[in-house]
Scaffold this motif. Structure first.
Motif, PDB file in Angstrom:
ATOM      1  N   GLY A 137       0.804  -1.206   0.000  1.00  0.00           N
ATOM      2  CA  GLY A 137       0.000   0.000   0.000  1.00  0.00           C
ATOM      3  C   GLY A 137       0.837   1.256   0.000  1.00  0.00           C
ATOM      4  O   GLY A 137       2.079   1.207   0.061  1.00  0.00           O
ATOM      5  N   GLU A 138       0.170   2.378  -0.060  1.00  0.00           N
ATOM      6  CA  GLU A 138       0.839   3.675  -0.055  1.00  0.00           C
ATOM      7  C   GLU A 138       0.832   4.259   1.344  1.00  0.00           C
ATOM      8  O   GLU A 138      -0.006   3.910   2.182  1.00  0.00           O
ATOM      9  CB  GLU A 138       0.153   4.617  -1.038  1.00  0.00           C
ATOM     10  N   GLY A 139       1.782   5.145   1.592  1.00  0.00           N
ATOM     11  CA  GLY A 139       1.830   5.840   2.873  1.00  0.00           C
ATOM     12  C   GLY A 139       2.590   5.059   3.925  1.00  0.00           C
ATOM     13  O   GLY A 139       3.436   4.219   3.626  1.00  0.00           O
ATOM     14  N   ASP A 140       2.257   5.352   5.186  1.00  0.00           N
ATOM     15  CA  ASP A 140       2.975   4.748   6.310  1.00  0.00           C
ATOM     16  C   ASP A 140       2.633   3.275   6.455  1.00  0.00           C
ATOM     17  O   ASP A 140       1.495   2.853   6.255  1.00  0.00           O
ATOM     18  CB  ASP A 140       2.623   5.486   7.604  1.00  0.00           C
ATOM     19  N   ALA A 141       3.643   2.504   6.848  1.00  0.00           N
ATOM     20  CA  ALA A 141       3.465   1.069   7.048  1.00  0.00           C
ATOM     21  C   ALA A 141       2.851   0.786   8.412  1.00  0.00           C
ATOM     22  O   ALA A 141       2.868   1.637   9.307  1.00  0.00           O
ATOM     23  CB  ALA A 141       4.816   0.369   6.936  1.00  0.00           C
ATOM     24  N   PRO A 142       2.322  -0.410   8.601  1.00  0.00           N
ATOM     25  CA  PRO A 142       1.845  -0.808   9.928  1.00  0.00           C
ATOM     26  C   PRO A 142       2.984  -0.760  10.949  1.00  0.00           C
ATOM     27  O   PRO A 142       4.168  -0.844  10.589  1.00  0.00           O
ATOM     28  CB  PRO A 142       1.351  -2.240   9.715  1.00  0.00           C
ATOM     29  N   ALA A 143       2.640  -0.642  12.196  1.00  0.00           N
ATOM     30  CA  ALA A 143       3.645  -0.593  13.259  1.00  0.00           C
ATOM     31  C   ALA A 143       4.513  -1.853  13.229  1.00  0.00           C
ATOM     32  O   ALA A 143       4.039  -2.959  12.964  1.00  0.00           O
ATOM     33  CB  ALA A 143       2.960  -0.468  14.622  1.00  0.00           C
ATOM     34  N   GLY A 144       5.798  -1.653  13.466  1.00  0.00           N
ATOM     35  CA  GLY A 144       6.720  -2.775  13.533  1.00  0.00           C
ATOM     36  C   GLY A 144       7.365  -3.145  12.218  1.00  0.00           C
ATOM     37  O   GLY A 144       8.156  -4.098  12.152  1.00  0.00           O
ATOM     38  N   ALA A 145       7.079  -2.405  11.149  1.00  0.00           N
ATOM     39  CA  ALA A 145       7.656  -2.721   9.842  1.00  0.00           C
ATOM     40  C   ALA A 145       9.140  -2.372   9.813  1.00  0.00           C
ATOM     41  O   ALA A 145       9.600  -1.435  10.484  1.00  0.00           O
ATOM     42  CB  ALA A 145       6.927  -1.940   8.755  1.00  0.00           C
ATOM     43  N   ASP A 146       9.882  -3.118   9.030  1.00  0.00           N
ATOM     44  CA  ASP A 146      11.280  -2.778   8.788  1.00  0.00           C
ATOM     45  C   ASP A 146      11.345  -1.514   7.933  1.00  0.00           C
ATOM     46  O   ASP A 146      10.543  -1.331   7.009  1.00  0.00           O
ATOM     47  CB  ASP A 146      11.996  -3.923   8.059  1.00  0.00           C
ATOM     48  N   ASP A 147      12.326  -0.675   8.218  1.00  0.00           N
ATOM     49  CA  ASP A 147      12.463   0.600   7.527  1.00  0.00           C
ATOM     50  C   ASP A 147      13.408   0.447   6.333  1.00  0.00           C
ATOM     51  O   ASP A 147      14.592   0.163   6.503  1.00  0.00           O
ATOM     52  CB  ASP A 147      13.002   1.645   8.500  1.00  0.00           C
ATOM     53  N   ALA A 148      12.898   0.649   5.110  1.00  0.00           N
ATOM     54  CA  ALA A 148      13.731   0.550   3.914  1.00  0.00           C
ATOM     55  C   ALA A 148      14.494   1.831   3.623  1.00  0.00           C
ATOM     56  O   ALA A 148      15.292   1.875   2.678  1.00  0.00           O
ATOM     57  CB  ALA A 148      12.874   0.189   2.708  1.00  0.00           C
ATOM     58  N   ARG A 149      14.242   2.861   4.386  1.00  0.00           N
ATOM     59  CA  ARG A 149      14.971   4.124   4.256  1.00  0.00           C
ATOM     60  C   ARG A 149      14.926   4.698   2.845  1.00  0.00           C
ATOM     61  O   ARG A 149      15.906   5.244   2.341  1.00  0.00           O
ATOM     62  CB  ARG A 149      16.425   3.945   4.704  1.00  0.00           C
ATOM     63  N   GLY A 150      13.780   4.561   2.218  1.00  0.00           N
ATOM     64  CA  GLY A 150      13.598   5.150   0.894  1.00  0.00           C
ATOM     65  C   GLY A 150      14.159   4.324  -0.253  1.00  0.00           C
ATOM     66  O   GLY A 150      14.108   4.760  -1.413  1.00  0.00           O
ATOM     67  N   ASP A 151      14.685   3.141   0.021  1.00  0.00           N
ATOM     68  CA  ASP A 151      15.219   2.297  -1.050  1.00  0.00           C
ATOM     69  C   ASP A 151      14.105   1.744  -1.925  1.00  0.00           C
ATOM     70  O   ASP A 151      12.930   1.742  -1.552  1.00  0.00           O
ATOM     71  CB  ASP A 151      16.010   1.118  -0.467  1.00  0.00           C
ATOM     72  N   LEU A 152      14.496   1.260  -3.094  1.00  0.00           N
ATOM     73  CA  LEU A 152      13.558   0.603  -3.998  1.00  0.00           C
ATOM     74  C   LEU A 152      13.261  -0.808  -3.513  1.00  0.00           C
ATOM     75  O   LEU A 152      14.168  -1.534  -3.095  1.00  0.00           O
ATOM     76  CB  LEU A 152      14.149   0.518  -5.399  1.00  0.00           C
ATOM     77  N   ILE A 153      12.005  -1.203  -3.601  1.00  0.00           N
ATOM     78  CA  ILE A 153      11.616  -2.606  -3.468  1.00  0.00           C
ATOM     79  C   ILE A 153      11.070  -3.022  -4.826  1.00  0.00           C
ATOM     80  O   ILE A 153      10.105  -2.442  -5.325  1.00  0.00           O
ATOM     81  CB  ILE A 153      10.566  -2.827  -2.371  1.00  0.00           C
TER      82      ILE A 153
END
Length: 385
Positions: free
Chosen positions: A38-54
């Motif tokens: 989804g778009e926007g903020d992830a659910p609590a506890g998600a790993d932070d990709a720091r703006g990287d591409l997935i």
């Protein structure tokens, strides 16, 4: 969304979908498949990709790079399973999660080091797979040099393997296709391995002309029939002329590897044949053989699939460079050339895009100084690099 222990959730990422890019979003995968994104903020506890591409894991249809691990120096043969494991690790850290290992299915006098080992290497790939020590998902691509006397018999030995996904129809006889300029073929062989003298090349070329005269027509008919009887897609190779295009249409090929001219690429495209070009060609901004540049085909709308060929890391580099080189291609379209389109070409519908229910074959990519760095790789949801 409720997370479970089997789920992985990654947020603060640029998510590359098949048709667009989510500039800030999140993705969740569980039990080997993509569960949600989804778009926007992830659910609590998600790993932070720091703006990287997935992105989806890359899918490679034509690479003979395994040969460099198996024969790292002239007359030096490495343990074949160890060579496969080393090669596999390089693929994974380049972002490739599915690969068709291109094996030479022929023998040629004077080229024994690289030729005649398809069965040995295929067995080594199977052994590594059975041992659970491979990071990427491996299939086979049988490269058939049509004029060679033994090619039909050797292809028959290989074609029944369940992991064979593609067979290519190749003819490297001097003076045609990739090496229409015979001088360039001489230059290629002089710089390869220990190199060859002019006298040795004269003998080699004379032998190849004779092989083509004696065997090419019958072998081509037999290899095409063999592939079709086993429902294996066919690829043409180095199409150059209208005659080459007509042959590809007649043989019902699915993919045209490395067409060398704009005219051939147009004819293939009009026939609905997918066009595969080399990622090194994109990165170098031209063919090492002096043929049509992949970027020029992309500008004409004639590029469907990229292949790393001989440099695994080039696949990701080329995909990320395409939108810069060709303004009409956005990031999502560029990534399709190394994910969704190759998956479709060899009938692997379970992967190649970020979509709910597809395999969680994913990569996290950081770009620094215009160089992509693969930070994480997942295959079926398991972290492998």
């Amino acid at each position: 969304m409720k997370t479970t222990q089997t789920e992985t959730v990654i947020g603060n990422a640029r998510i590359v979908l098949a048709d667009r890019v989510i500039e800030q979003g999140w993705i969740a995968f569980a039990d080997g498949k993509i569960a949600e994104f989804g778009e926007g903020d992830a659910p609590a506890g998600a790993d932070d990709a720091r703006g990287d591409l997935i992105m989806p894991g890359l899918i490679e249809l034509h690479t003979d790079h395994l040969e460099m691990h198996f024969v790292p120096r002239p007359k030096v043969f490495w343990d074949p399973v160890a060579a496969v494991v080393s090669y596999d690790a390089q693929l994974a850290t380049s972002g490739i999660t599915t690969v068709l290992d291109s094996l030479r299915v022929w023998r040629e006098k004077g080229a024994e080091e690289a030729d005649g080992h398809a069965g040995l290497l295929a067995d080594a790939i199977s052994a590594a797979r059975d041992a659970g020590i491979l990071r990427a998902d491996h299939f086979l691509h049988l490269r058939c040099e049509i004029p060679m006397p033994s090619v039909v018999d050797e292809a028959k030995e290989m074609v029944g393997r369940p992991d064979v996904r593609l067979m290519s129809l190749m003819d490297h006889t001097p003076g045609q296709r990739q090496f229409r300029d015979e001088a360039k073929l001489r230059t290629y062989y002089r710089g390869k391995g220990a190199g060859k003298t002019d006298a040795e090349l004269d003998e080699l070329f004379a032998q190849r002309f004779e092989y083509q005269r004696l065997y090419a027509a019958d072998n081509l008919r037999d290899i095409v029939a063999l592939a079709q009887s086993h429902s294996i897609p066919l690829a043409s190779h180095d199409d150059t002329t209208e005659e080459n295009v007509a042959d590809a249409i007649r043989d019902r090929v699915s993919v045209a590897e490395f067409p060398t001219t704009l005219e051939a690429a147009r004819g293939l495209h009009e026939a609905g044949i997918g066009i595969l070009m080399g990622a090194p060609n994109v990165v170098r901004n031209g063919s090492h053989s002096g043929n049509i540049a992949a970027v020029d085909l992309a500008r004409e709308g004639l590029l469907d699939i990229l292949s790393s060929d001989y440099i695994p890391s080039s696949l990701l580099m080329a995909a990320l460079q395409l939108p810069v080189r060709v303004p009409g291609i956005d990031l999502a379209a560029a990534v399709r050339t190394v994910t969704k389109r190759p998956a479709e070409a060899v009938d692997l519908p379970d992967r190649g895009e970020i979509a709910v229910g597809k395999r969680a074959d994913l990569i996290r990519v950081h770009v620094a100084r215009d160089i992509p760095v693969v930070r994480s790789v997942w295959r079926e949801g398991h972290r492998v690099a």
